[in-house]
Design a protein around this motif. Structure first.
Motif, PDB file in Angstrom:
ATOM      1  N   SER A 177      12.228   6.616  -3.884  1.00 34.92           N
ATOM      2  CA  SER A 177      12.331   7.633  -4.205  1.00 34.92           C
ATOM      3  C   SER A 177      13.502   8.185  -4.161  1.00 34.92           C
ATOM      4  O   SER A 177      14.208   7.140  -3.007  1.00 34.92           O
ATOM      5  CB  SER A 177      12.243   8.525  -2.173  1.00 34.92           C
ATOM      6  OG  SER A 177      12.188   9.652  -2.859  1.00 34.92           O
ATOM      7  N   GLU A 225       9.940   7.296  -9.452  1.00 36.83           N
ATOM      8  CA  GLU A 225       9.276   7.900  -8.230  1.00 36.83           C
ATOM      9  C   GLU A 225       7.648   8.252  -8.181  1.00 36.83           C
ATOM     10  O   GLU A 225       6.812   8.102  -9.205  1.00 36.83           O
ATOM     11  CB  GLU A 225       9.563   9.250  -8.356  1.00 36.83           C
ATOM     12  CG  GLU A 225      10.857   9.713  -9.363  1.00 36.83           C
ATOM     13  CD  GLU A 225      11.651   9.998  -7.911  1.00 36.83           C
ATOM     14  OE1 GLU A 225      11.512  10.213  -6.892  1.00 36.83           O
ATOM     15  OE2 GLU A 225      12.968   9.351  -7.706  1.00 36.83           O
ATOM     16  N   GLY A 226       7.255   8.134  -7.094  1.00 29.44           N
ATOM     17  CA  GLY A 226       5.918   7.860  -6.491  1.00 29.44           C
ATOM     18  C   GLY A 226       5.587   6.418  -5.723  1.00 29.44           C
ATOM     19  O   GLY A 226       6.053   6.099  -5.001  1.00 29.44           O
ATOM     20  N   GLU A 236       0.512   6.691  -7.723  1.00 31.35           N
ATOM     21  CA  GLU A 236       0.500   8.161  -7.440  1.00 31.35           C
ATOM     22  C   GLU A 236       2.248   9.358  -7.410  1.00 31.35           C
ATOM     23  O   GLU A 236       2.853   8.700  -7.069  1.00 31.35           O
ATOM     24  CB  GLU A 236       0.372   8.529  -6.056  1.00 31.35           C
ATOM     25  CG  GLU A 236      -1.566   7.376  -5.970  1.00 31.35           C
ATOM     26  CD  GLU A 236      -1.941   8.006  -4.287  1.00 31.35           C
ATOM     27  OE1 GLU A 236      -2.531   9.127  -3.886  1.00 31.35           O
ATOM     28  OE2 GLU A 236      -1.772   7.425  -3.081  1.00 31.35           O
ATOM     29  N   LYS A 237       1.879   9.895  -8.609  1.00 32.17           N
ATOM     30  CA  LYS A 237       3.250  10.814  -8.652  1.00 32.17           C
ATOM     31  C   LYS A 237       3.891  11.350  -7.225  1.00 32.17           C
ATOM     32  O   LYS A 237       4.729  11.612  -6.993  1.00 32.17           O
ATOM     33  CB  LYS A 237       3.704  11.619 -10.461  1.00 32.17           C
ATOM     34  CG  LYS A 237       4.399  11.592 -10.063  1.00 32.17           C
ATOM     35  CD  LYS A 237       3.965  12.265 -11.587  1.00 32.17           C
ATOM     36  CE  LYS A 237       5.865  12.778 -11.659  1.00 32.17           C
ATOM     37  NZ  LYS A 237       6.897  11.945 -11.789  1.00 32.17           N
ATOM     38  N   GLN A 238       2.550  12.169  -6.653  1.00 30.30           N
ATOM     39  CA  GLN A 238       2.979  12.924  -5.466  1.00 30.30           C
ATOM     40  C   GLN A 238       3.320  12.087  -3.914  1.00 30.30           C
ATOM     41  O   GLN A 238       1.998  11.293  -3.926  1.00 30.30           O
ATOM     42  CB  GLN A 238       1.414  13.889  -5.662  1.00 30.30           C
ATOM     43  CG  GLN A 238       2.308  15.132  -4.192  1.00 30.30           C
ATOM     44  CD  GLN A 238       1.192  15.413  -4.082  1.00 30.30           C
ATOM     45  OE1 GLN A 238      -0.102  15.510  -4.958  1.00 30.30           O
ATOM     46  NE2 GLN A 238       0.898  16.233  -3.106  1.00 30.30           N
ATOM     47  N   LYS A 263       3.664  11.667  -0.989  1.00 29.47           N
ATOM     48  CA  LYS A 263       2.977  12.179   0.580  1.00 29.47           C
ATOM     49  C   LYS A 263       2.927  11.232   2.017  1.00 29.47           C
ATOM     50  O   LYS A 263       2.365  11.734   3.255  1.00 29.47           O
ATOM     51  CB  LYS A 263       0.909  11.832   0.451  1.00 29.47           C
ATOM     52  CG  LYS A 263       0.735  12.714  -0.790  1.00 29.47           C
ATOM     53  CD  LYS A 263      -1.291  12.173  -1.501  1.00 29.47           C
ATOM     54  CE  LYS A 263      -1.667  12.824  -2.309  1.00 29.47           C
ATOM     55  NZ  LYS A 263      -3.295  12.786  -2.720  1.00 29.47           N
TER      56      LYS A 263
END
Length: 340
Positions: free
Chosen positions: A34, A57-58, A100-102, A104
């Motif tokens: 990030s 990013e991810g 995973e792009k998101q 969490k």
């Protein structure tokens, strides 16, 4: 983007202390990319480091990426993030890892460090010394922790105590408690700067790696009285003690319940013993001692360190063994022994 493989691998390995395979938090077993940084967080330890994969990013499951990078030999690799995957190409080699792009992982729970303060040069060594006197019994929480005080760093397992005088006034206003298990990662990173926030202690090394460890919100016991030992008979530690302890420690390393080396004293002889699940080791050393038979346990690290110091002074009273190493103080409880 083209990056140096070994440099990237070093960046990823530096944040592995914040990884947990137990699924404590969502993505706690992953490395998060990030804003040009690589991040990990397991609820107790958070790590952040600048990363050469600046456009990625991810989140990626940690083990696979670190393992494949360590097994490749290319000096440089070309990376592309596309279609939920991170792709890398080398010399007639390539790999693809799901991503995973998101993001969490709740890294925002960790307060951001504000003003950094320089740590004394001896800080990492002081932490290593006192951490060797922490306990392993989870039911005795304070014995699992290191106490960082504005004037010293200390720890005890209720049998032995180590205190390393160190001026931390510029870093701390009052004492804080940190689990020794978390501080292990801090010393391995050779940190040089410190910042305290409400619930976290933050450490930074010259490479920009930040390790944040959660503070323990408990009051530490007062240890000053234990160091007020008057009198006592001075003894000289035997030559070759450091090597003997290192041999005994081979067996204590696999015994989580014992850990420290067992020491026995009788007139003219010191008995060094290491006990573990796989067996035990014993060695005897000549020593100029004429008192009663005694037995006690000591941290192997401290014993080896003291054996290599010409300036250390060792005193025995009726119930305590006290050592002034010249840099720190160490005390352990003595027991009477009737055994040969």
């Amino acid at each position: 983007m083209r990056v140096e493989r070994e440099k990237l691998l070093s960046q990823l390995q530096s944040v592995t202390p914040g990884i947990s395979a137990k699924g404590i938090l969502e993505q706690s077993g992953s490395i998060v990319f990030s804003n040009g940084n690589v991040l990990t967080f397991n609820d107790e330890v958070s790590c952040s480091s600048p990363c050469d994969l600046k456009d990625v990013e991810g989140a990626i499951v940690a083990g696979t990426l670190v393992d494949i990078l360590s097994k490749m030999r290319e000096k440089e690799l070309v990376f592309v993030q596309k279609d939920g995957q991170l792709k890398a190409r080398g010399n007639r080699r390539r790999f693809t890892i799901a991503m995973e792009k998101q993001i969490k992982l709740p890294v925002d729970e960790v307060e951001k460090p504000t003003e950094w303060n320089a740590l004394p040069n001896e800080f990492c060594e002081a932490i290593k010394v006192v951490s060797s006197c922490t306990g392993k019994d989870a039911s005795k929480f304070l014995t699992l922790c290191v106490h960082m005080h504005p004037e010293h760093i200390e720890a005890t397992d209720n049998v032995q105590i180590a205190r390393y005088p160190l001026r931390l006034e510029g870093c701390l206003e009052k004492g804080i408690l940190i689990r020794a298990a978390s501080l292990k990662f801090v010393t391995e990173a050779d940190v040089t700067e410190f910042c305290e926030t409400k619930s976290w202690a933050h450490f930074r090394n010259p490479n920009g790696l930040v390790i944040s460890v959660r503070l323990a919100r408990k009051k530490y016991k007062e240890l000053d009285a234990f160091f007020k030992i008057e009198g006592g008979k001075r003894i000289e530690l035997p030559k070759g003690l450091g090597e003997a302890v290192e041999r005994a420690e081979v067996f204590t390393n696999d015994n989580a319940d014992v850990g420290p080396v067992l020491i026995g004293l009788k007139p003219g002889a010191m008995h060094i013993k290491g006990v573990g699940a796989s067996g035990e080791y014993e060695e005897f050393k000549d020593i100029k001692y004429k008192g009663p038979r005694l037995r006690f346990t000591m941290s192997p690290k401290i014993l080896v360190d003291l054996a290599n110091r010409d300036s250390s002074r060792t005193y025995i009273t009726e119930s305590r063994l006290k050592i002034d190493s010249g840099s720190y103080l160490y005390i352990t409880v003595l027991g009477r022994s009737e055994e040969e």
